[in-house]
Design a protein around this motif. Structure first.
Motif, mmCIF file in Angstrom:
data_model
loop_
_atom_site.group_PDB
_atom_site.id
_atom_site.type_symbol
_atom_site.label_atom_id
_atom_site.label_comp_id
_atom_site.label_asym_id
_atom_site.label_seq_id
_atom_site.Cartn_x
_atom_site.Cartn_y
_atom_site.Cartn_z
ATOM 1 N N PRO A 1 -64.362 -0.322 -13.183
ATOM 2 C CA PRO A 1 -63.542 0.890 -13.125
ATOM 3 C C PRO A 1 -64.344 2.143 -12.760
ATOM 4 C CG PRO A 1 -63.903 0.248 -15.400
ATOM 5 C CD PRO A 1 -64.433 -0.873 -14.540
ATOM 6 N N PRO B 1 -57.307 5.562 -5.736
ATOM 7 C CA PRO B 1 -58.095 5.310 -6.949
ATOM 8 C C PRO B 1 -57.260 4.563 -7.990
ATOM 9 C CG PRO B 1 -58.224 7.619 -6.301
ATOM 10 C CD PRO B 1 -57.186 6.981 -5.439
ATOM 11 N N HIS B 2 -57.919 3.721 -8.753
ATOM 12 C CA HIS B 2 -57.272 2.982 -9.835
ATOM 13 C C HIS B 2 -58.332 2.547 -10.818
ATOM 14 C CE1 HIS B 2 -58.726 -0.837 -8.165
ATOM 15 N NE2 HIS B 2 -58.462 -0.284 -6.993
ATOM 16 N N GLY B 3 -57.897 2.186 -11.997
ATOM 17 C CA GLY B 3 -58.831 1.719 -13.007
ATOM 18 C C GLY B 3 -58.167 1.710 -14.359
ATOM 19 N N GLU C 1 -62.081 4.308 -10.010
ATOM 20 C CA GLU C 1 -61.145 5.294 -10.559
ATOM 21 C C GLU C 1 -61.239 6.668 -9.911
ATOM 22 O OE1 GLU C 1 -61.878 5.053 -14.734
ATOM 23 O OE2 GLU C 1 -63.838 5.967 -14.595
ATOM 24 N N THR C 2 -62.155 6.838 -8.984
ATOM 25 C CA THR C 2 -62.227 8.096 -8.242
ATOM 26 C C THR C 2 -62.164 7.783 -6.747
ATOM 27 O OG1 THR C 2 -64.650 8.035 -8.213
ATOM 28 C CG2 THR C 2 -63.611 9.276 -9.989
ATOM 29 N N TYR D 1 -60.439 -5.289 -15.290
ATOM 30 C CA TYR D 1 -61.581 -4.394 -15.110
ATOM 31 C C TYR D 1 -62.726 -4.814 -16.011
ATOM 32 C CZ TYR D 1 -58.320 -1.755 -12.391
ATOM 33 O OH TYR D 1 -57.420 -1.387 -11.418
#
Length: 134
Positions: free
Chosen positions: A54, A70-72, A58-59, A12
């Motif tokens: 990210p 979502p990821h981060g 992330e949302t 990231y």
């Protein structure tokens, strides 16, 4: 059953332009795909290196074309690239010439060599002989 290989790995970085310049320019990787403000992807041998911002991943986004969850991550991640001992010597020279600081270089107890440095986002990168895990 078990997976046969790691197909993709993610790091990231909030500054995707700096990440692209580093991974394509310094590391010599080919850009496979990119979406400004979201990601830039690179081919690494048979695998793929995914660099995401990210803040963009992330949302969940309603109406997204693909249902990727979502990821981060925040803070430095780690990735190790395979290289022979001779290639590690060449990489040290290339990285130093590009102004990239070498953080550590040593031989593991099994004799495999590792070289550590950072990308512009602060991710810890390593070049190591594959026999490290043999």
């Amino acid at each position: 059953m078990r997976p046969s290989a790691v197909l993709e790995s993610a790091l990231y970085a909030e500054d995707l332009a700096a990440a692209e310049a580093f991974y394509s320019g310094v590391m010599g990787l080919d850009v496979l795909a990119k979406v400004p403000g979201r990601h830039v992807f690179f081919r690494v041998g048979a695998g793929i290196l995914l660099i995401f911002d990210p803040r963009a991943t992330e949302t969940a986004h309603s109406g997204a074309r693909l249902p990727v969850p979502p990821h981060g991550a925040r803070g430095p991640g780690h990735l190790c690239f395979a290289a022979t001992r001779a290639e590690i010597d060449d990489w040290r020279a290339r990285l130093t010439a590009a102004g990239v600081a070498i953080e550590a270089e040593f031989d593991w107890p099994n004799g495999a060599r590792s070289l550590y440095f950072r990308d512009p986002a602060g991710n810890s990168l390593e070049l190591a002989e594959p026999r490290l895990w043999a």
